[in-house]
Design an enzyme around this catalytic site. Structure first.
Site, PDB file in Angstrom:
ATOM      1  N   TYR A  36       0.741  -1.129   0.146  1.00 35.29           N
ATOM      2  CA  TYR A  36      -0.080  -0.037  -0.015  1.00 35.29           C
ATOM      3  C   TYR A  36       0.758   1.175  -0.016  1.00 35.29           C
ATOM      4  O   TYR A  36       1.725   1.398   0.842  1.00 35.29           O
ATOM      5  CB  TYR A  36      -0.733  -0.025   1.381  1.00 35.29           C
ATOM      6  CG  TYR A  36      -1.827   1.453   1.313  1.00 35.29           C
ATOM      7  CD1 TYR A  36      -2.697   1.738   0.519  1.00 35.29           C
ATOM      8  CD2 TYR A  36      -1.311   2.241   2.372  1.00 35.29           C
ATOM      9  CE1 TYR A  36      -3.269   3.007   0.594  1.00 35.29           C
ATOM     10  CE2 TYR A  36      -1.745   3.538   2.377  1.00 35.29           C
ATOM     11  CZ  TYR A  36      -2.832   3.826   1.463  1.00 35.29           C
ATOM     12  OH  TYR A  36      -3.509   4.993   1.818  1.00 35.29           O
ATOM     13  N   HIS A  69      -2.676  16.795  -2.619  1.00 34.95           N
ATOM     14  CA  HIS A  69      -3.064  16.790  -1.341  1.00 34.95           C
ATOM     15  C   HIS A  69      -2.928  18.414  -0.493  1.00 34.95           C
ATOM     16  O   HIS A  69      -3.386  18.567   0.585  1.00 34.95           O
ATOM     17  CB  HIS A  69      -2.595  15.876  -0.412  1.00 34.95           C
ATOM     18  CG  HIS A  69      -2.972  14.582  -0.495  1.00 34.95           C
ATOM     19  ND1 HIS A  69      -3.400  14.014  -1.704  1.00 34.95           N
ATOM     20  CD2 HIS A  69      -3.294  13.453   0.519  1.00 34.95           C
ATOM     21  CE1 HIS A  69      -3.774  12.601  -1.420  1.00 34.95           C
ATOM     22  NE2 HIS A  69      -3.934  12.274  -0.379  1.00 34.95           N
ATOM     23  N   ASN A 110       2.190  11.153   6.431  1.00 31.24           N
ATOM     24  CA  ASN A 110       1.452  10.369   7.276  1.00 31.24           C
ATOM     25  C   ASN A 110       1.967  10.856   8.705  1.00 31.24           C
ATOM     26  O   ASN A 110       2.938  10.680   9.113  1.00 31.24           O
ATOM     27  CB  ASN A 110       1.627   8.785   7.142  1.00 31.24           C
ATOM     28  CG  ASN A 110       0.500   8.348   6.243  1.00 31.24           C
ATOM     29  OD1 ASN A 110       0.923   7.302   5.364  1.00 31.24           O
ATOM     30  ND2 ASN A 110      -1.010   8.620   6.254  1.00 31.24           N
ATOM     31  N   TYR A 126     -16.406  30.698  47.061  1.00 32.83           N
ATOM     32  CA  TYR A 126     -15.776  29.360  46.488  1.00 32.83           C
ATOM     33  C   TYR A 126     -14.541  29.941  45.746  1.00 32.83           C
ATOM     34  O   TYR A 126     -13.370  29.009  45.658  1.00 32.83           O
ATOM     35  CB  TYR A 126     -16.626  28.549  45.769  1.00 32.83           C
ATOM     36  CG  TYR A 126     -17.731  27.702  46.417  1.00 32.83           C
ATOM     37  CD1 TYR A 126     -17.485  27.665  47.964  1.00 32.83           C
ATOM     38  CD2 TYR A 126     -18.605  27.152  45.967  1.00 32.83           C
ATOM     39  CE1 TYR A 126     -18.325  27.132  48.710  1.00 32.83           C
ATOM     40  CE2 TYR A 126     -19.434  26.382  46.873  1.00 32.83           C
ATOM     41  CZ  TYR A 126     -19.322  26.378  48.052  1.00 32.83           C
ATOM     42  OH  TYR A 126     -20.191  25.701  48.668  1.00 32.83           O
ATOM     43  N   ARG A 169     -11.711  30.476  48.368  1.00 35.06           N
ATOM     44  CA  ARG A 169     -11.406  29.188  49.216  1.00 35.06           C
ATOM     45  C   ARG A 169     -11.119  28.136  48.631  1.00 35.06           C
ATOM     46  O   ARG A 169     -10.490  27.120  48.870  1.00 35.06           O
ATOM     47  CB  ARG A 169     -12.944  28.976  50.332  1.00 35.06           C
ATOM     48  CG  ARG A 169     -12.577  27.977  51.424  1.00 35.06           C
ATOM     49  CD  ARG A 169     -13.888  27.787  52.017  1.00 35.06           C
ATOM     50  NE  ARG A 169     -14.959  28.492  51.737  1.00 35.06           N
ATOM     51  CZ  ARG A 169     -16.134  27.694  51.891  1.00 35.06           C
ATOM     52  NH1 ARG A 169     -16.326  26.720  52.509  1.00 35.06           N
ATOM     53  NH2 ARG A 169     -17.215  28.698  51.710  1.00 35.06           N
ATOM     54  N   PHE A 174      -1.424   6.835  12.459  1.00 39.44           N
ATOM     55  CA  PHE A 174      -1.713   8.076  11.998  1.00 39.44           C
ATOM     56  C   PHE A 174      -2.854   8.871  12.643  1.00 39.44           C
ATOM     57  O   PHE A 174      -2.890  10.077  12.597  1.00 39.44           O
ATOM     58  CB  PHE A 174      -1.731   8.332  10.453  1.00 39.44           C
ATOM     59  CG  PHE A 174      -2.841   7.302   9.819  1.00 39.44           C
ATOM     60  CD1 PHE A 174      -4.048   7.249  10.239  1.00 39.44           C
ATOM     61  CD2 PHE A 174      -2.361   6.097   9.240  1.00 39.44           C
ATOM     62  CE1 PHE A 174      -5.065   6.674   9.615  1.00 39.44           C
ATOM     63  CE2 PHE A 174      -3.257   5.215   8.693  1.00 39.44           C
ATOM     64  CZ  PHE A 174      -4.551   5.435   8.868  1.00 39.44           C
ATOM     65  N   GLU A 211     -11.937   6.193   4.961  1.00 46.41           N
ATOM     66  CA  GLU A 211     -11.535   6.943   6.364  1.00 46.41           C
ATOM     67  C   GLU A 211     -12.836   7.337   6.976  1.00 46.41           C
ATOM     68  O   GLU A 211     -13.142   8.455   6.936  1.00 46.41           O
ATOM     69  CB  GLU A 211     -10.777   7.945   5.883  1.00 46.41           C
ATOM     70  CG  GLU A 211      -9.313   7.709   5.304  1.00 46.41           C
ATOM     71  CD  GLU A 211      -8.702   9.015   4.635  1.00 46.41           C
ATOM     72  OE1 GLU A 211      -8.942   9.974   4.748  1.00 46.41           O
ATOM     73  OE2 GLU A 211      -7.762   8.651   3.735  1.00 46.41           O
TER      74      GLU A 211
END
Length: 565
Positions: A166, A196, A309, A397, A400, A446, A531
């Site tokens: 792959y 990409h 990746n 609060y 404290r 990844f 994905e």
């Protein structure tokens, strides 16, 4: 002599063989060449030459050899537009350009020359943040180079044997079953990077880009990627010369790696797109690398995949956020002590015995810090002495319960820092090149869920510190809660005092509430269902970074208020 000139946002490289010619010759040469790119410079006398990084204008009568440097970056600008923004001076995005001073004692792994040794095993968030400054070089360890060589040899053997792997001899994502011809394996990697590069938004600042580049180098040092030593050293040289590609801040879903931002990082180092360097500003990437004597990346089988990746966008921004959060948490403790004194509160609630009965690490540390700041049990301040015998039994609060609320914030910062320190030194490739076993295996390292979830948690943790502090500002400004004048001002009515600064503080806290919504609870299927679960860690990193910046602005207002009590 060779110079690079921006003409209407197009970069030209001009060889000036005879440096004794005047600047006017260069302008005329650019006017002639501009016709080839469709820019018509009618009158060269209407233009002037300008340096990209300094406010220097060159006289047309000066000889080039006297005023210009070899491989200098310049701008050809119209004289009438000199006061307008030029492409090399992009407007800074506050979100990504905000900076802080560093604790000089926090730097690690430095030798005497100010060099960080990267080996894929020992990088920390504080060291990575220090690397953002540009004050340090990086050097890849010999052990790491050895692992990288072995990893590449194994991959080359796989290619020689025509094995189907792959991302090496197949397409990507949904195209994983498409086998690629051997003669196209190099082009496959180039196509991957270029396709990409789909990010949008403002570019990361040089500081953030340095962090991302350094972290990618560190991950490649682990030897699971199959990158060549030659290309890894290109990354090292680019970092050391601050040759930093244009990386848009938006576009990663944080699943199959931070694909878009890492692709923009890679394509710049391939000599394409835009790149920033100290002497050029934003310019053509190939020109910047040439001017710095760095060869561009030449991708072989799997090398494109090896560069993209991973979670380096998420983890690098997250590393800066967690370092900022450390400072925020300490500032919050100091602010709490100041408020307690101003409101004439009691420090009895921080007694050691109370907190030993509920011994959370952060709670114990904050209580101890408050006791020290308030000199509990030692020599208290005059303010504390003045109300020692008052009839008040306990405080609200937000005063404290500081150890309990601030304590979990400190523990959150530590927890997230530990997650990120593991992530910074993790192999996030797919497939993984396993040297010891002589094989490659596809996996899912990844996926950005670990840093995404941790950074969502960090946003919630640091927000609560600001939320507590805003309520304390209210107690200081509201006369119903103290003996102080309304809004800490004399002649109220004539003067409004800190009425609106408190509104600003409230607005910042409210804005941060929106940033606390966890991005990692969302997931949109991508890549045609391949994905089908993503982390959305890119937004988790960006929003906690924004939150930390807002809280620093908030603390500025807070200290203004305290100083007026």
């Amino acid at each position: 002599m060779k110079v690079y000139v921006n003409v209407e946002n197009v970069w030209m490289a001009v060889h000036c063989a005879e440096g004794n010619k005047p600047i006017s010759w260069l302008i005329q040469e650019l006017a002639e060449r501009s016709k080839d790119i469709g820019v018509d410079i009618l009158k060269s006398e209407d233009y002037i030459l300008k340096a990209t990084k300094q406010d220097i204008l060159y006289n047309t009568r000066d000889n080039m050899a006297d005023v210009l440097e070899d491989k200098q970056f310049l701008i050809l600008a119209k004289k009438e537009s000199l006061k307008k923004t030029i492409f090399t001076d992009l407007p800074e995005n506050k979100l990504i350009a905000d900076t802080l001073k560093f604790n000089d004692l926090s730097i690690q792994k430095l030798n005497e020359q100010g060099t960080v040794i990267l080996n894929g095993q020992s990088l920390t968030t504080d060291t990575l943040w220090q690397l953002s400054t540009g004050n340090f070089k990086v050097q890849i360890s010999e052990d790491a180079l050895s692992r990288v060589k072995q990893s590449r040899k194994l991959l080359d053997d796989i290619v020689t044997q025509n094995k189907v792997v792959y991302g090496v001899s197949t397409g990507f994502g949904k195209f994983a079953r498409v086998v690629i011809a051997k003669e196209d394996l190099d082009q496959l990697q180039v196509n991957l990077i270029e396709s990409h590069c789909a990010g949008v938004g403002q570019p990361l600042s040089p500081e953030r880009t340095r962090m991302m580049l350094a972290l990618r180098i560190n991950v490649l040092c682990k030897g699971y990627s199959g990158i060549t030593v030659r290309n890894l050293l290109v990354l090292q040289k680019a970092f050391n010369a601050s040759c930093l590609p244009w990386i848009p801040e938006k576009g990663t879903v944080g699943a199959s790696g931070d694909l878009a931002p890492l692709s923009h990082l890679a394509v710049g180092l391939m000599g394409k797109g835009m790149m920033w360097s100290p002497k050029s500003g934003w310019a053509n990437a190939s020109h910047v690398m040439e001017a710095n004597g760095i060869e561009t990346l030449k991708l072989g089988p799997k090398e494109g995949l090896a560069l993209i990746n991973g979670t380096q966008f998420i983890a690098s921004l997250g590393s800066e956020a967690v370092q900022r959060a450390k400072q925020i948490a300490l500032q919050a403790d100091v602010a709490a002590a100041l408020t307690l004194e101003a409101l004439q509160g009691t420090s009895r609630a921080f007694d050691e015995a109370i907190h030993e009965a509920r011994p959370h690490k952060g709670q114990l540390a904050v209580a101890k810090r408050l006791r020290a700041l308030l000199q509990y049990g030692a020599d208290p301040s005059e303010i504390t002495q003045s109300h020692r015998n008052c009839d008040r039994v306990q405080d609200a609060y937000t005063l404290r319960c500081c150890p309990q609320v601030h304590g979990i914030a400190h523990d959150t910062v530590e927890f997230v820092n530990n997650i990120l320190n593991v992530e910074l030194n993790s192999a996030t490739d797919n497939p993984m090149v396993l040297i010891d076993r002589g094989e490659t295996i596809s996996g899912g390292n990844f996926h950005g869920e670990y840093p995404a979830k941790a950074l969502d948690y960090l946003a919630i943790g640091v927000h609560e510190l600001a939320s507590m502090s805003e309520r304390r500002i209210e107690r200081l400004c509201n006369p119903s809660y103290s003996d102080l004048p309304a809004f800490l001002v004399q002649d109220g009515g004539l003067n409004s005092g800190f009425m609106i600064p408190h509104c600003t503080a409230a607005a910042l806290v409210s804005e941060n509430k929106g940033l606390c919504h966890p991005s990692s609870v969302d997931s949109l299927s991508t890549s045609a269902g391949q994905e089908d679960h993503v982390s959305m860690g890119g937004w988790a990193a960006r929003k906690v970074f924004i939150a930390c910046c807002l809280i620093f602005d908030f603390f500025i207002y807070q200290y203004f208020v305290y100083c007026s009590c």
